[in-house]
Write an enzyme that holds these catalytic residues in place. Structure first.
Site, PDB file in Angstrom:
ATOM      1  N   LYS A   1      27.028  44.729  33.231  1.00 12.77           N
ATOM      2  CA  LYS A   1      27.179  46.106  32.144  1.00 12.77           C
ATOM      3  C   LYS A   1      27.419  45.214  30.970  1.00 12.77           C
ATOM      4  O   LYS A   1      26.810  45.982  30.158  1.00 12.77           O
ATOM      5  CB  LYS A   1      28.317  46.889  32.827  1.00 12.77           C
ATOM      6  CG  LYS A   1      28.635  47.803  31.841  1.00 12.77           C
ATOM      7  CD  LYS A   1      28.374  49.127  31.732  1.00 12.77           C
ATOM      8  CE  LYS A   1      28.725  49.919  30.646  1.00 12.77           C
ATOM      9  NZ  LYS A   1      30.232  49.865  30.342  1.00 12.77           N
TER      10      LYS A   1
ATOM     11  N   LEU B   1      40.593  51.434  36.122  1.00 18.13           N
ATOM     12  CA  LEU B   1      39.556  50.487  37.009  1.00 18.13           C
ATOM     13  C   LEU B   1      38.553  51.714  37.795  1.00 18.13           C
ATOM     14  O   LEU B   1      39.282  52.758  37.878  1.00 18.13           O
ATOM     15  CB  LEU B   1      40.462  49.865  38.140  1.00 18.13           C
ATOM     16  CG  LEU B   1      41.214  48.750  37.857  1.00 18.13           C
ATOM     17  CD1 LEU B   1      41.858  48.002  39.046  1.00 18.13           C
ATOM     18  CD2 LEU B   1      40.538  47.793  37.008  1.00 18.13           C
ATOM     19  N   HIS B   2      37.631  51.599  38.037  1.00 17.11           N
ATOM     20  CA  HIS B   2      36.658  52.408  38.496  1.00 17.11           C
ATOM     21  C   HIS B   2      35.723  51.825  39.388  1.00 17.11           C
ATOM     22  O   HIS B   2      35.911  50.471  39.767  1.00 17.11           O
ATOM     23  CB  HIS B   2      35.676  53.198  37.322  1.00 17.11           C
ATOM     24  CG  HIS B   2      35.140  52.266  36.271  1.00 17.11           C
ATOM     25  ND1 HIS B   2      34.222  51.449  36.718  1.00 17.11           N
ATOM     26  CD2 HIS B   2      35.463  51.914  35.076  1.00 17.11           C
ATOM     27  CE1 HIS B   2      33.958  50.485  35.896  1.00 17.11           C
ATOM     28  NE2 HIS B   2      34.575  50.975  34.598  1.00 17.11           N
TER      29      HIS B   2
ATOM     30  N   ARG C   1      35.632  53.880  29.310  1.00 19.69           N
ATOM     31  CA  ARG C   1      35.542  55.104  28.379  1.00 19.69           C
ATOM     32  C   ARG C   1      34.667  56.145  28.408  1.00 19.69           C
ATOM     33  O   ARG C   1      34.847  57.177  27.476  1.00 19.69           O
ATOM     34  CB  ARG C   1      34.765  54.164  27.001  1.00 19.69           C
ATOM     35  CG  ARG C   1      35.617  53.027  26.615  1.00 19.69           C
ATOM     36  CD  ARG C   1      34.922  52.374  25.225  1.00 19.69           C
ATOM     37  NE  ARG C   1      35.836  51.421  24.745  1.00 19.69           N
ATOM     38  CZ  ARG C   1      35.981  50.152  24.625  1.00 19.69           C
ATOM     39  NH1 ARG C   1      34.791  49.580  25.352  1.00 19.69           N
ATOM     40  NH2 ARG C   1      36.708  49.285  24.049  1.00 19.69           N
TER      41      ARG C   1
ATOM     42  N   HIS D   1      34.382  48.128  38.301  1.00 21.12           N
ATOM     43  CA  HIS D   1      35.577  46.980  38.815  1.00 21.12           C
ATOM     44  C   HIS D   1      35.487  46.961  40.336  1.00 21.12           C
ATOM     45  O   HIS D   1      35.780  45.825  40.801  1.00 21.12           O
ATOM     46  CB  HIS D   1      36.966  47.604  38.112  1.00 21.12           C
ATOM     47  CG  HIS D   1      36.870  47.853  36.944  1.00 21.12           C
ATOM     48  ND1 HIS D   1      37.007  49.064  36.172  1.00 21.12           N
ATOM     49  CD2 HIS D   1      36.843  46.931  35.769  1.00 21.12           C
ATOM     50  CE1 HIS D   1      37.151  48.901  34.995  1.00 21.12           C
ATOM     51  NE2 HIS D   1      36.757  47.593  34.756  1.00 21.12           N
TER      52      HIS D   1
END
Ligand code: AMP
Length: 281
Positions: A149, A33-34, A187, A37
């Site tokens: 996105k 998660l970033h 990624r 999210h």
């Protein structure tokens, strides 16, 4: 916050919540998660009584040569971030819980999976639609949150929900970017220093397209040519595709008009990054 691994338990929890009149917001993810999210999670927490986040690296949406095995799996950190953000439940099933040895059913959203990423990732969106439909039946959300996105994915989910009369309100949340414009992605951690530096070119190319269109250019081929030119100045970038399509049916537009989506995929070594921008003219 609870971590639930069993489908049966998740369904029991959701049924009880719905019976007591609570609304459920749902954020499906593959983990790592970033802030992208977290932006979906924050919207869900704001708009619902209960927020469920699923963390599931879905094997059936990866091609045989794609990064399923190497996809980042950092559950402890994800759980920490979810706890801090106010998530009520993490649904964290094993692959064999979701797909038994006798699994047979798939969902295909026809036509919309032919273009953009779908042209390069056969079976990907069938895998995505199938897992999302399953997750909706397990979590039973009132609202579900997806990122712009993954624009093609968002369009396909909206169409699936419409066509199959699923009682879920789909919310699409804008793209969260780094300061330099790179869209956040699980990624991005694969990129080395020079690749990371070059990766800003995705957003730069999209901004170039937007300004060309704003100044009156309407032929897609011309816009794509200039975007290609810019991307080719970055040594570590290898373009997979640039497409300018209609936002609804995702069909390529020769002449840019109405609501258009400009999308691209670029490899940096083995790492494939995508980005997009919407324009109206
Ligand atoms: P993933 O874990 O990559 O499957 O992504 C889970 C959800 O987060 C999807 O709906 C994505 O579109 C969304 N998402 C991923 N990156 C971003 C971002 N940078 N901004 C907003 N949403 C994102």
């Amino acid at each position: 916050m609870r971590v639930v691994k069993s489908i049966g338990q998740m369904q029991e929890f959701s049924k009880a919540a719905l019976r007591s009149g609570k609304t459920i917001g749902f954020v499906p993810t593959m983990g790592a998660l970033h802030d992208g999210h977290l932006s979906l999670i924050r919207s869900s927490c704001k708009e619902n009584d209960i927020t469920v986040v699923s963390i599931f690296v879905n094997p059936i949406q990866f091609g045989p040569k794609e990064d399923f095995r190497n996809y980042p799996r950092v559950f402890k950190n994800d759980a920490y971030l979810c706890g801090k953000a106010g998530v009520d439940i993490i649904f964290y099933p094993a692959a064999k819980e979701m797909y038994g040895p006798d699994y047979r059913t798939y969902i295909e959203v026809m036509q919309l999976d032919r273009f953009l990423c779908g042209a390069f990732r056969p079976g990907h969106f069938r895998g995505v639609a199938t897992v999302v439909a399953k997750l909706f039946n397990i979590v039973m959300p009132d609202r579900a949150y997806f990122g712009q996105k993954d624009a093609q994915q968002a369009r396909i989910i909206v169409k699936m929900v419409e066509d199959l009369n699923m009682p879920v309100d789909i919310r699409i949340i804008s793209i969260v970017r780094e300061k330099d414009g790179l869209a956040l992605s699980s990624r991005n951690i694969y990129l080395n220093e020079s690749q990371r530096r070059d990766a800003v070119v995705l957003f730069q190319a999209l901004k170039l397209a937007k300004s060309l269109i704003k100044s009156g250019k309407r032929d897609s081929a011309g816009v794509v040519r200039q975007m290609r030119g810019l991307i080719s100045t970055k040594k570590t970038a290898s373009l997979q595709y640039i497409s300018i399509v209609d936002q609804r049916d995702l069909k390529p537009l020769k002449t840019i008009k109405g609501k258009a989506l400009i999308a691209l995929a670029v490899f940096f070594g083995k790492t494939r990054l995508i980005d997009n921008i919407c324009v109206t003219c």
